[in-house]
Write an enzyme that holds these catalytic residues in place. Sequence first.
Site, PDB file in Angstrom:
ATOM      1  N   ARG A 104       0.830  -1.197   0.000  1.00 53.92           N
ATOM      2  CA  ARG A 104       0.000   0.000   0.000  1.00 53.92           C
ATOM      3  C   ARG A 104       0.859   1.238   0.000  1.00 53.92           C
ATOM      4  NH1 ARG A 104      -4.989   0.573   4.013  1.00 53.92           N
ATOM      5  NH2 ARG A 104      -3.465   0.018   5.581  1.00 53.92           N
ATOM      6  N   THR A 108      -1.406   7.486  -0.748  1.00 51.20           N
ATOM      7  CA  THR A 108      -2.638   7.393  -1.553  1.00 51.20           C
ATOM      8  C   THR A 108      -3.525   6.243  -1.079  1.00 51.20           C
ATOM      9  OG1 THR A 108      -1.632   5.859  -3.115  1.00 51.20           O
ATOM     10  CG2 THR A 108      -1.381   8.204  -3.589  1.00 51.20           C
ATOM     11  N   ASP A 200      -2.733  -4.521  12.107  1.00 48.04           N
ATOM     12  CA  ASP A 200      -2.074  -4.908  10.853  1.00 48.04           C
ATOM     13  C   ASP A 200      -1.910  -6.430  10.830  1.00 48.04           C
ATOM     14  OD1 ASP A 200       0.179  -3.464   8.655  1.00 48.04           O
ATOM     15  OD2 ASP A 200       0.143  -5.630   9.004  1.00 48.04           O
ATOM     16  N   ASP A 203       1.711  -7.790  10.117  1.00 49.37           N
ATOM     17  CA  ASP A 203       2.592  -7.653  11.284  1.00 49.37           C
ATOM     18  C   ASP A 203       2.250  -8.663  12.372  1.00 49.37           C
ATOM     19  OD1 ASP A 203       4.214  -5.657  10.322  1.00 49.37           O
ATOM     20  OD2 ASP A 203       3.025  -4.016  11.181  1.00 49.37           O
TER      21      ASP A 203
HETATM   22  N1  URA Z   1      -4.672  -4.147   6.429  1.00 50.28           N
HETATM   23  C1  URA Z   1      -4.499  -4.619   7.689  1.00 50.28           C
HETATM   24  O1  URA Z   1      -3.628  -5.442   7.946  1.00 50.28           O
HETATM   25  N2  URA Z   1      -5.314  -4.164   8.651  1.00 50.28           N
HETATM   26  C2  URA Z   1      -6.301  -3.264   8.431  1.00 50.28           C
HETATM   27  O2  URA Z   1      -7.021  -2.900   9.359  1.00 50.28           O
HETATM   28  C3  URA Z   1      -6.456  -2.782   7.101  1.00 50.28           C
HETATM   29  C4  URA Z   1      -5.626  -3.243   6.125  1.00 50.28           C
END
Ligand code: URA
Length: 209
Positions: A104, A108, A200, A203
């Site tokens: 990502r 943006t 995330d 992670d």
């Molecule tokens: N990607 C993630 O890992 N967590 C989110 O909340 C949104 C996108």
Amino acid sequence: MGKCLVMDHPLVQHKVSLLRSKSTGTKEFKELVSEVSTLLCYEATRDLPTEEIEVETPVAIATTRVLSGRKLALVPILRAGLGMVDGMQALLPAAKVGHIGMYRNEETLEPVEYYCKLPADIAERDVMVLDPMLATGASACDAVALLKKNGVKNIKFISVIAAPEGVERLKKEHPDVDIYMAALDEKLDENGYIVPGLGDAGDRIFGTK
Ligand code: URA
């Protein structure tokens, strides 16, 4: 219009609650993503075609059914989608696995494709795209578009937690795609995180934070 299904099974809800907790550590998180993926796989394969065959049991001839449709491929979106592959393969050991890498752009929030390796016969397979978080829907839409460009006709999108924004975008851009999720959350925050979500996913699966 494709299906859009939120699993309401008690086991799924229980495991998603554990996934959400910030006190759940990497090992348990990874195991839970796998388990939820197996349960999602069970639901997402409910409409697979079958055909009748005869099997000789030790007692008699049984008229019974086996899978008969096109072959399957699993395509995790790197990197968090990798956490779902084992759990899906537990039920679909013959499925081939392709990989689509996207990250990502933090400004943006749009996905940038950096890797794509698909089975050579992908156009002859039905595909399940795996990403535990269906957030803005941008990478989901791009991954689906890429698969269609490679000749794939039948695509299902499998996620653990989805935001309404992501579901709407995927439905709008690719109305033919069936969407399966373990939970549909409230919204996205200004950083593109699902609220309440689980943080995330990459992670938490790989222990990178
Ligand atoms: N990607 C993630 O890992 N967590 C989110 O909340 C949104 C996108």
